[in-house]
Design an enzyme around this catalytic site. Structure first.
Site, PDB file in Angstrom:
ATOM      1  CG  HIS A 196      66.129 -29.625  41.455  1.00 33.46           C
ATOM      2  ND1 HIS A 196      66.451 -29.968  40.181  1.00 33.46           N
ATOM      3  CD2 HIS A 196      64.828 -29.954  41.621  1.00 33.46           C
ATOM      4  CE1 HIS A 196      65.395 -30.484  39.582  1.00 33.46           C
ATOM      5  NE2 HIS A 196      64.397 -30.493  40.433  1.00 33.46           N
TER       6      HIS A 196
HETATM    7  C1  UD1 Z   1      59.898 -28.458  42.486  1.00 33.62           C
HETATM    8  C2  UD1 Z   1      59.241 -29.761  42.044  1.00 33.62           C
HETATM    9  C3  UD1 Z   1      60.221 -30.566  41.212  1.00 33.62           C
HETATM   10  C4  UD1 Z   1      60.789 -29.745  40.086  1.00 33.62           C
HETATM   11  C5  UD1 Z   1      61.414 -28.492  40.670  1.00 33.62           C
HETATM   12  C6  UD1 Z   1      62.039 -27.594  39.625  1.00 33.62           C
HETATM   13  C7  UD1 Z   1      57.586 -30.720  43.597  1.00 33.62           C
HETATM   14  C8  UD1 Z   1      57.338 -31.817  44.563  1.00 33.62           C
HETATM   15  N1  UD1 Z   1      58.861 -30.584  43.166  1.00 33.62           N
HETATM   16  O1  UD1 Z   1      60.961 -28.816  43.370  1.00 33.62           O
HETATM   17  O2  UD1 Z   1      59.547 -31.681  40.667  1.00 33.62           O
HETATM   18  O3  UD1 Z   1      61.754 -30.500  39.393  1.00 33.62           O
HETATM   19  O4  UD1 Z   1      60.394 -27.773  41.355  1.00 33.62           O
HETATM   20  O5  UD1 Z   1      62.721 -26.544  40.213  1.00 33.62           O
HETATM   21  O6  UD1 Z   1      56.664 -30.026  43.233  1.00 33.62           O
HETATM   22  N2  UD1 Z   1      62.477 -21.915  46.802  1.00 33.62           N
HETATM   23  C9  UD1 Z   1      62.853 -20.608  46.702  1.00 33.62           C
HETATM   24  N3  UD1 Z   1      62.286 -19.847  45.728  1.00 33.62           N
HETATM   25  C10 UD1 Z   1      61.381 -20.351  44.846  1.00 33.62           C
HETATM   26  C11 UD1 Z   1      60.997 -21.681  44.979  1.00 33.62           C
HETATM   27  C12 UD1 Z   1      61.559 -22.472  45.957  1.00 33.62           C
HETATM   28  O7  UD1 Z   1      63.671 -20.107  47.451  1.00 33.62           O
HETATM   29  O8  UD1 Z   1      60.928 -19.604  43.965  1.00 33.62           O
HETATM   30  C13 UD1 Z   1      63.105 -22.739  47.851  1.00 33.62           C
HETATM   31  C14 UD1 Z   1      62.278 -22.791  49.102  1.00 33.62           C
HETATM   32  O9  UD1 Z   1      63.124 -22.779  50.167  1.00 33.62           O
HETATM   33  C15 UD1 Z   1      61.593 -24.163  49.020  1.00 33.62           C
HETATM   34  C16 UD1 Z   1      62.617 -24.987  48.228  1.00 33.62           C
HETATM   35  O10 UD1 Z   1      63.262 -24.060  47.356  1.00 33.62           O
HETATM   36  O11 UD1 Z   1      61.308 -24.684  50.265  1.00 33.62           O
HETATM   37  C17 UD1 Z   1      61.994 -26.072  47.443  1.00 33.62           C
HETATM   38  O12 UD1 Z   1      60.949 -25.577  46.604  1.00 33.62           O
HETATM   39  P1  UD1 Z   1      59.712 -26.525  46.217  1.00 33.62           P
HETATM   40  O13 UD1 Z   1      58.787 -25.849  45.297  1.00 33.62           O
HETATM   41  O14 UD1 Z   1      59.145 -27.124  47.448  1.00 33.62           O
HETATM   42  O15 UD1 Z   1      60.403 -27.729  45.459  1.00 33.62           O
HETATM   43  P2  UD1 Z   1      61.572 -27.751  44.385  1.00 33.62           P
HETATM   44  O16 UD1 Z   1      62.740 -28.383  45.026  1.00 33.62           O
HETATM   45  O17 UD1 Z   1      61.779 -26.448  43.702  1.00 33.62           O
END
Ligand code: UD1
Length: 369
Positions: free
Chosen positions: A207
């Site tokens: 991821h």
């Molecule tokens: C975040 C953390 C990362 C951690 C990871 C675990 C930061 C900078 N990154 O990354 O360190 O390893 O979590 O998973 O804080 N999304 C969904 N549903 C959710 C959450 C996210 O669909 O419940 C999608 C959204 O489109 C979002 C993307 O995933 O834009 C990324 O989510 P985000 O929280 O920005 O970062 P992660 O890649 O999950």
């Protein structure tokens, strides 16, 4: 009695806060723990599943910030968390790990002169292109209690000029959860559901933006997976970010065409631990999995150029293999032919880190009371 805001935001936070929240809740003479969920992760499978599996109480406050650019997400967390701090007037804010919620809440607390405790302090990848590295640097610079999981963390903090009196080597709270839930995880039926057998499958998670936001690195890792799945079934619980990007790259059909590569929805904590414990090896770009696999003695291939958790390489079962297909395949073949290090459990990863943290706070209360 001290009032502590325990902050969680994203999936890897829940298992780190759970043992701390639990110990504080049973010691109500000394602690008034308030659980704050920023809502950075909001899908049922990225959040609620973990509350259920870990026995975390419903959060006292849910900020519901959701997704956005880094600036948007961080800013929204700050705006909402400042209101919570003003309302609850805590004696301390406790944050864990390195996600945007961690840095955002530290900054808010620091500016309100509320002491900050950082669990998993001092880890450094020395790669400032990783958003997490910036979150770690900001949070540590603002923290009053820096709870460290491995000796590299102590060294890094000292080098950055953090006073020794703030640094505490306590072990690893994520391992507290792992050790505590291992037996329960054994009861998971996930292996029957997926039709896989002990030691006869590979577990994959990907991821990191650097691996899944651009097609090239993802293609290289994917080519390696195409080769690996010829030998063993590959189980790939897929993060929402990765799923979205595979579709965006137009690779959905290529992924589907690999008959031995099985994509699943993100799994709950207990199911995932069960898979991790019984797989042949883990291939991942996660931070937490490098540590969990080391503790369980399961070989781990980290598809990144660096790690902020070097003890998993020096003592544990982890190897940093990068994203070159040939290198990944070579390492996988070494594991398949039984040619891999056994590894050791790092010092103080004994399931009692949260107890040490809570004791440090208690001594502080005594000293000041
Ligand atoms: C975040 C953390 C990362 C951690 C990871 C675990 C930061 C900078 N990154 O990354 O360190 O390893 O979590 O998973 O804080 N999304 C969904 N549903 C959710 C959450 C996210 O669909 O419940 C999608 C959204 O489109 C979002 C993307 O995933 O834009 C990324 O989510 P985000 O929280 O920005 O970062 P992660 O890649 O999950």
């Amino acid at each position: 009695m001290i009032r502590i805001l325990n902050v969680v935001g994203a999936r890897p936070n829940f298992m780190k806060v759970a043992p701390i929240q639990r110990l504080m809740a049973v010691d109500s003479n000394n602690f008034d723990p308030i659980l704050i969920h920023t809502g950075q992760h909001y899908d049922e499978r990225m959040s609620q599943f973990f509350f259920n599996d870990l026995g975390l109480p419903e959060p006292d406050v849910f900020l519901g910030v959701g997704s956005g650019s880094h600036a948007e997400q961080t800013a929204r967390i700050m705006i909402e968390f400042e209101k919570v701090c003003l309302q609850y007037k805590p004696d301390l804010v406790l944050v864990v790990g390195d996600v945007n919620s961690t840095a955002a809440c530290s900054l808010v607390a620091g500016k309100l002169w509320i002491p900050v405790a950082h669990v998993e302090a001092g880890l450094r990848s020395f790669d400032r292109k990783m958003p997490e590295e910036l979150n770690r640097l900001v949070t540590d610079a603002l923290s009053d209690f820096l709870f460290v999981t491995e000796s590299s963390g102590e060294e890094n903090l000292r080098r950055e000029g953090i006073d020794d009196s703030k640094i505490y080597m306590v072990g690893n709270c994520m391992i507290d959860s792992l050790a505590g839930f291992l037996e329960k995880a054994e009861q998971s039926a996930i292996m029957q559901q997926l039709g896989i057998r002990d030691g006869e499958f590979v577990l994959v998670t990907l991821h990191r933006p650097s691996n899944v936001d651009e097609p090239e690195p993802f293609q290289r890792i994917f080519s390696a997976l195409a080769e690996i799945q010829k030998h063993l079934p590959v189980i790939f619980p897929i993060h929402p970010r990765t799923r979205k990007n595979i579709a965006g790259f137009g690779l959905e059909n290529d992924v589907k065409n690999l008959k031995n590569l099985h994509l699943t929805e993100p799994l709950g904590y207990l199911d995932f631990i069960k898979l991790q414990r019984h797989c042949k090896f883990v291939l991942t770009d996660s931070g937490g999995l490098q540590e969990e696999s080391t503790w369980m003695g399961i070989p781990c291939l980290t598809v990144r150029e660096n790690t902020e958790r070097p003890v998993t390489v020096t003592l544990g079962t982890n190897e940093i293999v990068g994203t070159d297909s040939a290198k990944i395949i070579d390492a996988a073949n070494r594991i398949l032919s039984g040619n891999w290090k056994k590894g050791e459990i790092p010092p103080l990863w004994d399931g009692h880190a949260a107890e040490r943290i809570v004791k440090i706070f208690k001594n502080k209360i005594k000293d000041e009371g």
